[in-house]
Structures are given as C-alpha cells and as structure tokens.
Design a protein around this motif. Sequence first.
Motif, PDB file in Angstrom:
ATOM      1  N   TYR A 112       1.043  -1.204  -0.074  1.00  0.00           N
ATOM      2  CA  TYR A 112       0.075  -0.006  -0.030  1.00  0.00           C
ATOM      3  C   TYR A 112       0.706   1.364   0.180  1.00  0.00           C
ATOM      4  N   LEU A 113       1.919   1.134   0.804  1.00  0.00           N
ATOM      5  CA  LEU A 113       2.749   2.433   1.136  1.00  0.00           C
ATOM      6  C   LEU A 113       3.498   2.595  -0.358  1.00  0.00           C
ATOM      7  N   SER A 114       4.131   1.406  -1.129  1.00  0.00           N
ATOM      8  CA  SER A 114       4.850   1.801  -2.400  1.00  0.00           C
ATOM      9  C   SER A 114       3.685   2.206  -3.451  1.00  0.00           C
ATOM     10  N   GLN A 115       2.595   1.966  -3.379  1.00  0.00           N
ATOM     11  CA  GLN A 115       1.483   2.306  -4.352  1.00  0.00           C
ATOM     12  C   GLN A 115       1.208   3.827  -4.085  1.00  0.00           C
ATOM     13  N   LEU A 116       1.219   4.139  -2.725  1.00  0.00           N
ATOM     14  CA  LEU A 116       0.914   5.686  -2.390  1.00  0.00           C
ATOM     15  C   LEU A 116       2.239   6.632  -2.865  1.00  0.00           C
ATOM     16  N   GLU A 117       3.321   6.064  -2.615  1.00  0.00           N
ATOM     17  CA  GLU A 117       4.324   6.807  -3.113  1.00  0.00           C
ATOM     18  C   GLU A 117       4.198   7.009  -4.616  1.00  0.00           C
ATOM     19  N   LEU A 118       4.114   5.854  -5.227  1.00  0.00           N
ATOM     20  CA  LEU A 118       4.056   5.856  -6.893  1.00  0.00           C
ATOM     21  C   LEU A 118       2.972   6.907  -7.365  1.00  0.00           C
ATOM     22  N   PHE A 119       2.140   7.192  -6.525  1.00  0.00           N
ATOM     23  CA  PHE A 119       1.029   7.891  -7.242  1.00  0.00           C
ATOM     24  C   PHE A 119       0.685   9.393  -6.474  1.00  0.00           C
ATOM     25  N   ARG A 120       1.387   9.426  -5.430  1.00  0.00           N
ATOM     26  CA  ARG A 120       1.200  10.637  -4.655  1.00  0.00           C
ATOM     27  C   ARG A 120       2.636  11.561  -4.284  1.00  0.00           C
ATOM     28  N   SER A 121       3.782  11.155  -4.674  1.00  0.00           N
ATOM     29  CA  SER A 121       4.883  11.633  -4.403  1.00  0.00           C
ATOM     30  C   SER A 121       4.878  12.814  -5.324  1.00  0.00           C
ATOM     31  N   ASP A 122       5.525  13.889  -4.812  1.00  0.00           N
ATOM     32  CA  ASP A 122       5.863  14.997  -5.423  1.00  0.00           C
ATOM     33  C   ASP A 122       6.242  14.893  -6.935  1.00  0.00           C
ATOM     34  N   ALA A 123       6.947  14.135  -7.081  1.00  0.00           N
ATOM     35  CA  ALA A 123       7.585  13.848  -8.638  1.00  0.00           C
ATOM     36  C   ALA A 123       6.240  13.358  -9.546  1.00  0.00           C
ATOM     37  N   ALA A 124       5.441  12.384  -8.739  1.00  0.00           N
ATOM     38  CA  ALA A 124       4.450  11.845  -9.403  1.00  0.00           C
ATOM     39  C   ALA A 124       3.300  12.763  -9.778  1.00  0.00           C
ATOM     40  N   ALA A 180       4.492  15.293 -12.519  1.00  0.00           N
ATOM     41  CA  ALA A 180       4.252  14.396 -13.962  1.00  0.00           C
ATOM     42  C   ALA A 180       2.914  14.609 -14.470  1.00  0.00           C
ATOM     43  N   ARG A 181       2.048  14.410 -13.523  1.00  0.00           N
ATOM     44  CA  ARG A 181       0.681  14.485 -13.739  1.00  0.00           C
ATOM     45  C   ARG A 181       0.201  15.790 -14.540  1.00  0.00           C
ATOM     46  N   LYS A 182       1.079  16.846 -13.971  1.00  0.00           N
ATOM     47  CA  LYS A 182       0.665  18.197 -14.193  1.00  0.00           C
ATOM     48  C   LYS A 182       1.174  18.579 -15.721  1.00  0.00           C
ATOM     49  N   GLN A 183       1.938  17.814 -16.091  1.00  0.00           N
ATOM     50  CA  GLN A 183       2.388  18.031 -17.472  1.00  0.00           C
ATOM     51  C   GLN A 183       1.057  17.799 -18.574  1.00  0.00           C
ATOM     52  N   GLY A 184       0.099  17.115 -18.173  1.00  0.00           N
ATOM     53  CA  GLY A 184      -0.916  16.783 -19.030  1.00  0.00           C
ATOM     54  C   GLY A 184      -1.763  18.180 -18.957  1.00  0.00           C
ATOM     55  N   PRO A 185      -2.955  17.925 -19.513  1.00  0.00           N
ATOM     56  CA  PRO A 185      -3.852  19.052 -19.833  1.00  0.00           C
ATOM     57  C   PRO A 185      -4.166  19.601 -18.505  1.00  0.00           C
ATOM     58  N   THR A 186      -4.241  20.753 -18.426  1.00  0.00           N
ATOM     59  CA  THR A 186      -4.488  21.510 -17.147  1.00  0.00           C
ATOM     60  C   THR A 186      -5.868  22.024 -16.881  1.00  0.00           C
ATOM     61  N   SER A 187      -6.637  22.152 -18.182  1.00  0.00           N
ATOM     62  CA  SER A 187      -8.038  22.358 -17.807  1.00  0.00           C
ATOM     63  C   SER A 187      -8.952  21.193 -17.879  1.00  0.00           C
ATOM     64  N   VAL A 188      -9.728  20.726 -17.187  1.00  0.00           N
ATOM     65  CA  VAL A 188     -10.314  19.633 -17.039  1.00  0.00           C
ATOM     66  C   VAL A 188     -11.900  19.897 -17.278  1.00  0.00           C
ATOM     67  N   ILE A 189     -12.651  19.149 -18.110  1.00  0.00           N
ATOM     68  CA  ILE A 189     -13.986  19.429 -18.270  1.00  0.00           C
ATOM     69  C   ILE A 189     -14.484  18.462 -17.161  1.00  0.00           C
ATOM     70  N   GLU A 190     -15.331  19.019 -16.190  1.00  0.00           N
ATOM     71  CA  GLU A 190     -15.898  18.354 -15.341  1.00  0.00           C
ATOM     72  C   GLU A 190     -17.452  18.024 -15.598  1.00  0.00           C
ATOM     73  N   MET A 191     -18.154  17.230 -14.958  1.00  0.00           N
ATOM     74  CA  MET A 191     -19.481  17.120 -14.988  1.00  0.00           C
ATOM     75  C   MET A 191     -20.090  18.315 -14.824  1.00  0.00           C
ATOM     76  N   GLU A 192     -19.888  19.164 -13.840  1.00  0.00           N
ATOM     77  CA  GLU A 192     -20.649  20.389 -13.424  1.00  0.00           C
ATOM     78  C   GLU A 192     -20.169  21.569 -14.374  1.00  0.00           C
ATOM     79  N   ASN A 193     -19.070  21.446 -15.141  1.00  0.00           N
ATOM     80  CA  ASN A 193     -18.749  22.543 -15.862  1.00  0.00           C
ATOM     81  C   ASN A 193     -19.122  22.423 -17.254  1.00  0.00           C
ATOM     82  N   ALA A 194     -19.628  21.188 -17.672  1.00  0.00           N
ATOM     83  CA  ALA A 194     -20.097  20.884 -18.910  1.00  0.00           C
ATOM     84  C   ALA A 194     -20.965  21.775 -19.602  1.00  0.00           C
ATOM     85  N   GLY A 195     -22.061  22.341 -18.863  1.00  0.00           N
ATOM     86  CA  GLY A 195     -22.895  23.450 -19.354  1.00  0.00           C
ATOM     87  C   GLY A 195     -22.657  24.761 -19.098  1.00  0.00           C
ATOM     88  N   ALA A 196     -23.330  25.478 -19.593  1.00  0.00           N
ATOM     89  CA  ALA A 196     -22.946  27.003 -19.027  1.00  0.00           C
ATOM     90  C   ALA A 196     -23.315  27.261 -17.733  1.00  0.00           C
TER      91      ALA A 196
END
Length: 506
Positions: A474-486, A489-505
């Motif tokens: 569990y701890l290694s999974q946590l590190e893999l997903f939530r470390s600063d480096a991880a 890396a996720r931030k490199q992707g698209p920054t604006s997210v289309i969310e359910m509540e934002n889909a309409g005006a």
Amino acid sequence: MCGIVGIHSHGQVNQELYDALTMLQHRGQDAAGIMTTEGSKLNLRKDNGLVRDVFHADEHMMRLRGKLGIGHVRYPTAGVTSAAEAQPFYTNMPFGISLAHNGNLTNADELKLELFSEDRRHLNTESDSEVLLNVFAHELLSQNKMRLQPDDIFAAVSGVHRRCRGAYACVAIITGYGLLGFRDPFGIRPVVYGRRRAAEGYEYMIASESVALNALGFELVADILPGEAIFITTDGKLYKRQCAANPVYSPCIFEYVYLARPDSLMDKIYVHKARLRMGMKLADRIKREWADHDIDVVIPIPDTSRVPASELASELGVPYREGYVKNRYIGRTFIMPGQGQRKKSVRQKLNPIEVEFRGKNVLLVDDSIVRGTTSKEIIEMAREAGARKVYFASASPPVRYPNVYGIDMPSSSELVAHGRTIPELEKLLGADRLIFQELDDLIDAVLHKHATIERFDCSVFTGKYITQDISPEYLSQLELFRSDAAKQARKQGPTSVIEMENAGAR
Ligand SMILES: O=P(O)(O)OC[C@H]1O[C@H](OP(=O)(O)OP(=O)(O)O)[C@H](O)[C@@H]1O
Ligand SMILES: NC(=O)CC[C@H](N)C(=O)O
Ligand SMILES: [Mg+2]
C-alpha cells in the motif's frame, strides 16, 4: 487534514459557514466549498482557492440560501487537485446526500470496485471522499425505508464503519431530514459540536475544531467520540449514537504538534497547553543531556513553534526573541502542493531581524521537521544574518514515515529524517547541533492528565499505523501515485479539466 463544518440554524447559514471556514483555513488552503439546503433545493459553490477567493458576495453568497448547510476547506491527500474534487460532494440517491470529509480512506481502491460492480453506483472523480459518500449512500439505501428515522441513519453509519478503513471525520446533509456528523472508530481526525440558544430554540454547529464554534458564539458541547454519530433533524432535535462495534480512542498526535490551531480544545486537551508542555519537556531534555550549553537566545520559527519555543526559553532561563518576521500574506508552507512552491514560500514568508542573530549562539525552535524545507532555509538565513552557532530543536521527534490518514506525506523518500541518523541530519541541514523531542515526552506532553484517550496514532514517528492494516505494498502504491514527482508528472498533461458540473454554461 481538511476543515469541515455543518450548521443548523434558525436564520440563514451562508455567512456563518463562510466565517467558520475562515477559522478553519489553516487546515486546508487548496479549495473550499459550501452546500446549503433550502427546503428540498440544494445550493452548492466550490472551487480551488482560499475561502476569500472562492465565494463572492453577489455571485455566490447571496445564492447559498438556506438554514442548514455544510462547508469544507481542502488539503488534498487523494485524487487530484481539480476543482471537481473540492468538497462537499453530492449524490442524488437516496434522498439527496451531500458530504464533506476530513481524513483519508486506506481501502478506497477496493471500495471503488465494490461500489461499481456490486452496489451499481457511479463515481465521477478520483477522490476517496466521493467513495465514502457513496458507501454511506448505499448503506442508507440498504435500510430500505421510504421515510428515514434516526435509527436508519445510525445503522448506515455503522455500515460505513464496517466497510471503510482509514480516517474520516465527516459532516453530511440528508436533504429534507437534517445534518449528520460522524467520526471513524479510531477518532483519528478531530470533530466537535456545540450549540447556541436562539429565541426559536437551540442552533447547532459541528466543526473540525472548537475555534470555529467560539468565533460564531456557539458553546462547545463535546467532541464527537470515535465511532459516534450525531444527527440534528431539520426541526432541530438532536440524536446521538455510538455506531462502532469496537471504538478505540486514538487521535493523530500530529494535530497537537502542528495541524490544529493553538486556541482549540480538542479531545478535551487544550492544544496551546500541550504545546507549552512540549517546550517544557524539550527544555528538560536539553538540561539533562546538554547541561553546559552555550545558547544565547531562543528564536521560534513562526507561527506554530512560538508556543513551545517560549516555554522552552523560560525553562532554560535563556532570552526568547522573535528573530524572524512572518509575512502575514503567505499561508502555511507545509500544506502547499509542490516542493518548488514550498521552498520559495519559506523565504517569502520568513525574514530575519539581523540584530537578533549577529555574533550570537542561537537555538532555533520549530514544532517539527518534515521535508526539511523550512529548517534548511532558516538555518542558512540565520548564518547569513551573522549567527555564530546555529542550533536547532524540534518539539516533536523526527518524522520518518508516511502519513495515510489525511496528511499529505505520502512518500518516505521525501521525509528528510527517513533513514538518516541525527549526525547525518545535522550535516544535511547545516545545524551545529540538532535536538529532537523524545516520543514518550511528546505523548506525556499531549496526554497529560487525560484518561479518555487510549493511545495516539504516532505513525509518522514510528511507522506503526493505528488501523494495523497498512502493508508495504500500500505504501509503495501511495508513493508511486502521490509523491511530489508523480504529482509533477501528472501536471504535464492538460491543465483544464472538463468536469460534469462545468459541461454546461454556468
Ligand atoms: O520540514 P518542513 O517540510 O518544512 O515542515 C515543517 C514546517 O512546516 C510547518 O510550517 P508552516 O509554514 O506550514 O506553518 P506555520 O506558519 O503554522 O508554522 C511546520 O510548522 C514547520 O515549520
Ligand atoms: N486532508 C484531508 O482531509 C483530505 C480529504 C480527502 N482525502 C481529499 O483529498 O479531499
Ligand atoms: Mg512552521
């Protein structure tokens, strides 16, 4: 640690929820949200940012109408930082339930699968809090009632206890029924409730910390005990029940070290007094082990260490001086999301007053050393300001292990004391001497004369997790997903997210 609040009032609750959230801002700076209910209509505003930035007077506050509501300030420990994961969360079935959560579930992944394949529920985010809400909703639905009674609600909380592992202090609205507050069977995160007399009868408030109650004129009634739930009906009746089979009173000790405000009374312990006693114990250790010390002055690292540092100085009989000026417009650095931002913020936040350092042997005192971001910078600043010797004391033991219960310390490799000896740390941080509190002394300082707490979760210091179910995998999974480096890396992707509540005006 996030901040949660719920209010049942005879007047409009929007402003009071806002005020309460500002009192809890130190528990989460990333996002904020309020949900109110007016009859059968729910009103929600949530977004990333500080409370003062998320809610605008005309656009949001005026529209958050209703006499019952809940609020949340977020410090993410699961999922992502998207606004869609700001809280409260809502689910339609059954009855319309909204929930705000402080803590972290350690079996969220298993629960997600169960919810999908067995309970036929849909989750729209990565947040463990949305999982918790859906488990509660499913358990409530399983009561199979057209009209709910408090017994059904408490039975659903027991169902949550059976299925969810980890830490959770929660507030929830069950639309048309009332306001619910509950705490996990270990009581890892804090939550209190209080009341206020009004012409029409009592008004109630549930909050992470008693300071929020004080500021709004509510008297503290009690902590919600580990495993306990309270339910306040829409017409103002309060019901309380122990819902857990085997509650064990074991709050997180780091609340007393750093997380909570000093003016809070938490599990019947004054945080301020606990911190004073930490200073006293640390002074005793110095007297014991370093009787011939040559400390000229004790200097705190604002804010949190001021209380222990002042007591330490007075016990040692050494002058206490405010040697760093804190920029009041910079928030808490430890709970900022990325290491770059944290590091930069230490310099922006704290600036030395040179005369307090020049030619002196200074003992800098902090409440804790976690990633070492603050201590390393601060020691360097003390030297630049002309200190002769720079000693450093921590009011808590070295933080060596990840936290899995609602503090974003997911990765041991980011913790400066992990796998390092004290001499190695002295070298790395650049201190002439480093002194840590002993764990037993910290426990004595916090527990003092209070018998109700059976033990503390001290996992960040010991690596022993109170729920006893944290595996190395569990701890290694946590590190893999939530470390600063991880996260970076996720931030490199698209920054604006289309969310359910934002889909309409909007
Ligand atoms: O070793 P680190 O990773 O730097 O973490 C520890 C530091 O972070 C916290 O301060 P913070 O600025 O968050 O808040 P404060 O103003 O309440 O002290 C804490 O009080 C320590 O100073
Ligand atoms: N620090 C917390 O209590 C976090 C709550 C929840 N796990 C989230 O990430 O939103
Ligand atoms: Mg600090």
